[in-house]
Design a protein around this motif. Structure first.
Motif, PDB file in Angstrom:
ATOM      1  N   SER A 320      45.488  58.585   8.280  1.00 45.66           N
ATOM      2  CA  SER A 320      45.357  58.316   9.715  1.00 45.66           C
ATOM      3  C   SER A 320      46.537  57.543  10.277  1.00 45.66           C
ATOM      4  N   GLU A 321      47.322  56.905   9.412  1.00 42.96           N
ATOM      5  CA  GLU A 321      48.551  56.220   9.811  1.00 42.96           C
ATOM      6  C   GLU A 321      48.337  55.243  10.961  1.00 42.96           C
ATOM      7  N   GLY A 322      47.369  54.361  10.810  1.00 41.84           N
ATOM      8  CA  GLY A 322      47.181  53.318  11.807  1.00 41.84           C
ATOM      9  C   GLY A 322      46.407  53.735  13.033  1.00 41.84           C
ATOM     10  N   SER A 323      45.883  54.953  13.049  1.00 44.59           N
ATOM     11  CA  SER A 323      45.103  55.424  14.193  1.00 44.59           C
ATOM     12  C   SER A 323      43.660  54.958  14.074  1.00 44.59           C
ATOM     13  N   ILE A 324      42.984  54.857  15.207  1.00 38.46           N
ATOM     14  CA  ILE A 324      41.573  54.491  15.187  1.00 38.46           C
ATOM     15  C   ILE A 324      40.738  55.576  14.511  1.00 38.46           C
ATOM     16  N   ALA A 325      41.339  56.741  14.284  1.00 39.53           N
ATOM     17  CA  ALA A 325      40.650  57.790  13.525  1.00 39.53           C
ATOM     18  C   ALA A 325      40.291  57.312  12.123  1.00 39.53           C
ATOM     19  N   THR A 326      40.968  56.258  11.665  1.00 37.24           N
ATOM     20  CA  THR A 326      40.656  55.683  10.354  1.00 37.24           C
ATOM     21  C   THR A 326      39.199  55.252  10.268  1.00 37.24           C
ATOM     22  N   SER A 327      38.648  54.852  11.408  1.00 38.41           N
ATOM     23  CA  SER A 327      37.277  54.328  11.403  1.00 38.41           C
ATOM     24  C   SER A 327      36.224  55.424  11.267  1.00 38.41           C
ATOM     25  N   CYS A 328      36.600  56.657  11.479  1.00 39.66           N
ATOM     26  CA  CYS A 328      35.622  57.743  11.380  1.00 39.66           C
ATOM     27  C   CYS A 328      35.079  57.820   9.952  1.00 39.66           C
ATOM     28  N   GLN A 482      17.510  57.821   5.250  1.00 36.92           N
ATOM     29  CA  GLN A 482      17.013  58.888   6.119  1.00 36.92           C
ATOM     30  C   GLN A 482      17.898  59.026   7.361  1.00 36.92           C
ATOM     31  N   ILE A 483      18.261  57.920   7.967  1.00 32.60           N
ATOM     32  CA  ILE A 483      19.121  57.944   9.157  1.00 32.60           C
ATOM     33  C   ILE A 483      20.491  58.514   8.807  1.00 32.60           C
ATOM     34  N   VAL A 484      21.065  58.044   7.709  1.00 35.33           N
ATOM     35  CA  VAL A 484      22.384  58.515   7.287  1.00 35.33           C
ATOM     36  C   VAL A 484      22.358  60.021   7.012  1.00 35.33           C
ATOM     37  N   GLU A 485      21.329  60.488   6.321  1.00 35.00           N
ATOM     38  CA  GLU A 485      21.254  61.914   6.000  1.00 35.00           C
ATOM     39  C   GLU A 485      21.113  62.762   7.260  1.00 35.00           C
ATOM     40  N   GLU A 486      20.320  62.303   8.226  1.00 36.18           N
ATOM     41  CA  GLU A 486      20.185  63.064   9.470  1.00 36.18           C
ATOM     42  C   GLU A 486      21.496  63.084  10.240  1.00 36.18           C
ATOM     43  N   MET A 487      22.224  61.971  10.226  1.00 37.47           N
ATOM     44  CA  MET A 487      23.523  61.937  10.897  1.00 37.47           C
ATOM     45  C   MET A 487      24.499  62.879  10.208  1.00 37.47           C
ATOM     46  N   GLU A 488      24.451  62.929   8.884  1.00 41.10           N
ATOM     47  CA  GLU A 488      25.348  63.830   8.158  1.00 41.10           C
ATOM     48  C   GLU A 488      24.993  65.289   8.416  1.00 41.10           C
ATOM     49  N   LYS A 489      23.710  65.599   8.551  1.00 38.85           N
ATOM     50  CA  LYS A 489      23.314  66.965   8.906  1.00 38.85           C
ATOM     51  C   LYS A 489      23.868  67.351  10.274  1.00 38.85           C
ATOM     52  N   GLY A 490      24.002  66.353  11.174  1.00 31.85           N
ATOM     53  CA  GLY A 490      24.519  66.617  12.514  1.00 31.85           C
ATOM     54  C   GLY A 490      26.029  66.665  12.600  1.00 31.85           C
ATOM     55  N   GLY A 491      26.727  66.460  11.479  1.00 37.10           N
ATOM     56  CA  GLY A 491      28.186  66.580  11.484  1.00 37.10           C
ATOM     57  C   GLY A 491      28.941  65.327  11.109  1.00 37.10           C
ATOM     58  N   HIS A 492      28.273  64.183  11.027  1.00 35.65           N
ATOM     59  CA  HIS A 492      28.943  62.956  10.594  1.00 35.65           C
ATOM     60  C   HIS A 492      29.304  63.057   9.121  1.00 35.65           C
TER      61      HIS A 492
END
Length: 760
Positions: A320-328, A482-492
């Protein structure tokens, strides 16, 4: 064979060292500081940090809330502002920092609705007693607007798609709709703020609003999303009978972007403090105010840039080279009475039961989602409160000089040994605890959900309470999965969970979170102050240009010139001993029950460069072998600490309870520590600033200031505890969804019964 527990609780020496982690810190620059302000449900806090992100002072003052009628919960914006002023002045006093050297200030607060008169800019009463104008805030947890919430959600408007599919009763529009129909004279003379935006208005006089509040809590759809041209939907507001909010280009909501109103991302410049605000806060009119955020999002700011040795995080940062994309991919879990789960993505991810996706609320072009658990800290407290052994537990913990939770952890250790079971997880293998006592926020978003416990006996001992407490901790961890898995199913793509809040001290809970989710758990440097620290970072981001000018001119900036002309007048005002709202009382007249303050500088810099003896590293195989659920070995800094080292100062550092005298001579101390002069700071050129968008600017400051974290790695998938927790997760899910099925079945029968009665 049971692991060696050693009889120590989660607050053992190595864990308690996690506040500052004994790692090398860069020398502070003694003439640049920032203030952060956090307004929670029950108190206001402030901290002051230097340019390395070290907290030098922290203060807290309680604020009241009133429930004059069931579900009507109000607060007073004047009381809140005065509490803020008290805390900021206390931080300045205790740290010894010159107010002229505070360059920026940031605010966060709960998402509560503030009503202000347009004609007078004064508070307006929000009921149930509308004549009481001091009570002008409808608190986030106020549930008076149930009918209004249902009416709004019945519209099926497009904007609801971006708040998790339906608007919550905790959000702003249902409250405004309720006020329209109950406030004498309606809302003709009312302008509305989310509390974070009200605080920046109070500080600067600006009507600028934050994307964070508008998008997350008020139904604002950023420009370009769903062809939005104004942010606010005229059609939607008319459909919910709120045409007053449309008048004069949505004046009462702050206008429209780039036309009649200003909307800002986190840490963007709102303006400078007004003369009145500067005087009340004890700062200067050259102090720059950053755009505010809702409190949980300040927790995101204060944690997710933590420096830890986790390979996939390091690889992501390099790409990410210092971009806020690092936080994704980094999930912030901001834990307290309840827990919020916040994650950033490049593209919108829709997850049923998870609020969002919200665009631009932290950085332009990026999306955030917010899940949550209604009860976490409150759940653990409730489990203790309803058990017959509570009084006995309280007595035993008090006589042992430990907290109730520490005593329960010790009890579980002993039970493993006494019962000769494999581990504490297997100790509770036949307890199936589903803990939605107060409804479900995520991921099924069902407020009617309730608790169910399978495996209870008539045992009323402290031993039984310990097992019930463990089961509640297991529930919190399983629901997080459960929350994490549902978020990952949604694309996270969630790789790591960054925790904050007092729950971080509970090694048992942190281990369960790691093993249930299979994700590394990062504990921040500031366990108790991650949120207010995040707000201070917002102040640092907003004032970066001013600081760079100060550095480039070697202290002879325009700002310094303005302040020098004001200094003599300020001295005269101080000599007059005038009392201003929020001014700290004398230590002899301010009872400890109404305020707490801490000077951190003597703790952080008192040992010079002693931290250079410590290093980062992963756990050795021997450490991993001895992992247990109470004394968590962690990847991160490995401190060289003698076993007989006095831990009093360490405990104070962790809890922000230092009783040391304030040391005023910071600059002299810096000189003794051979710190680099201000002119040695690398200048950030205007070209650098232009190339980086505001999100990358925010991330750069976060990375610089956040400091190291501690990591709890999940056990191997083949570990017996992981396998047992996986089996119990399937049962957890069945308890969750079967409850809904059972309710539907009996509701159907009852509906048929009622219809039959009507026919007869």
């Amino acid at each position: 064979m049971a692991p060696p527990y050693g009889g120590r609780s989660a607050t053992n020496l190595s864990t308690r060292k996690s506040s500052f982690f004994n790692t090398p810190v860069a020398p502070p620059h003694p003439d640049v500081y920032y203030v952060g302000v956090d307004v929670g449900t029950g108190s206001a806090r402030a901290c002051i940090i230097d340019t390395n992100g070290i907290i030098l002072g922290l203060a807290e003052r309680p604020i009241t809330r009133h429930e004059l009628r069931p579900n009507y919960i109000t607060q007073n914006s004047t009381e809140i502002w005065n509490a803020i002023c008290f805390c900021v002045k206390a931080c300045l006093r205790d740290s010894g920092v010159d107010p002229a050297e505070v360059y920026g200030i940031g605010f966060d607060a709960t998402c509560s609705l503030v009503a202000i008169s347009e004609s007078t800019d004064e508070p307006l009463g929000v009921g149930p007693d509308f004549s009481n104008t001091t009570e002008n805030i409808i608190l986030w947890m106020d549930h008076r607007a149930e009918e209004e919430t249902n009416a709004i959600n019945a519209t099926g408007d497009t904007c609801l798609k971006y708040v998790g599919g339906q608007m919550s009763i905790e959000m702003e529009l249902p409250k405004i709709k309720w006020l329209k129909h109950h406030m004498p004279g309606g809302i003709k003379d009312v302008k509305f703020y989310d509390l974070p935006d009200f605080l920046t208005h109070k500080a600067t006089g600006s009507e600028a609003r934050s994307f964070n509040s508008a998008v997350c809590k008020q139904g604002f759809v950023p420009l370009g999303v769903e062809n939005s041209e104004t942010g606010w939907s005229r059609q939607f507001l008319e459909s919910i009978d709120l045409p007053e909010l449309i008048e004069d280009d949505f004046r009462r909501l702050g206008g429209t972007p780039a036309k009649s109103g200003t909307f800002l991302s986190a840490g963007d410049v709102v303006g400078k403090l007004t003369v009145k605000a500067a005087e009340e806060l004890g700062l200067t009119t050259e102090c720059i105010v950053g755009s505010a955020v809702i409190d949980a999002y300040a927790g995101w700011v204060g944690t997710v840039a933590g420096k830890v040795e986790v390979p996939h995080l390091q690889e992501s940062a390099e790409k990410s080279e210092g971009s806020i994309a690092t936080s994704c991919g980094r999930l912030a879990a901001v834990a307290g009475t309840s827990t919020c789960h916040i994650a950033m993505t490049r593209d919108p991810c829709f997850v049923q039961g998870v609020w969002g996706p919200y665009k631009d609320v932290m950085a332009p072009g990026y999306w955030l989602a917010e899940g949550g658990q209604s009860c976490t800290g409150a759940l653990l407290a409730h489990v203790l409160a309803i058990h017959p052994a509570l009084q006995e537990l309280s007595h035993l913990a008090e006589t042992s000089s430990v907290s109730k939770f520490d005593y329960l952890n010790l009890t579980l250790e002993n039970l493993v040994s006494q019962n000769k079971v494999r581990s504490v997880v297997s100790l509770a293998k036949h307890i199936f605890f589903y803990g939605d006592f107060h409804g479900n926020r995520s991921p099924i978003a069902d407020p009617k959900m309730r608790a169910s416990i399978i495996g209870q006996s008539m045992d009323s001992s402290v031993n039984d309470l310990a097992v019930q407490y463990f089961a509640a901790c297991e529930f919190i961890a399983q629901q997080t999965r459960q929350i994490v898995e549902e978020m990952e199913k949604g694309g996270h793509q969630i790789s790591t969970i960054f925790m904050s809040g007092g729950q971080c001290r509970n090694g048992l809970l942190m281990r369960l979170l790691a093993d249930c989710t299979g994700k590394p758990i990062v504990i921040p440097r500031y366990i108790d102050a991650a949120v207010v620290f995040g707000s201070a970072i917002l102040g640092a981001v907003a004032s970066e240009e001013s600081v760079n000018e100060h550095i480039a001119t070697k202290g002879r900036s325009r700002r310094s010139s303005i302040l020098s002309t004001q200094k003599s007048q300020t001295s005269l005002n101080q000599q007059g001993h005038h009392s201003h709202p929020g001014e700290p009382h004398s230590p002899y007249t301010a009872p400890s029950a109404t305020a707490s303050t801490t000077n951190m500088s003597t703790l952080v810099y008192s040992h010079g460069n002693a931290g250079s003896h410590h290093q980062f590293g992963s756990m050795t195989p021997m450490q991993e072998e001895n992992t247990d659920y109470f004394n968590q070995p962690t990847a991160g800094s490995k401190a060289v600490i003698s076993e007989d080292e006095d831990t009093e100062d360490d405990e104070q550092t962790l809890s922000f309870g230092s009783k040391q005298n304030v040391q005023k001579g910071l600059s002299q101390k810096m000189h003794r520590l051979d710190l680099k002069p201000l002119s040695a700071i690398k200048k950030v050129t205007s070209k650098d600033s232009v190339q980086a968008n505001s999100g990358d600017k925010l991330w750069r400051v976060m990375e610089k200031m956040t400091g190291p974290g501690k990591v709890i790695m999940p056990s191997d998938k083949s570990h017996p505890d992981r396998k047992l927790l996986n089996a119990k997760y399937a049962i957890f899910l069945e308890q969750c969804y079967k409850q809904q099925e059972y309710r539907r079945a009996v509701d159907l029968v009852e509906s048929e019964n009622l219809n039959a009665l009507k026919l007869h």
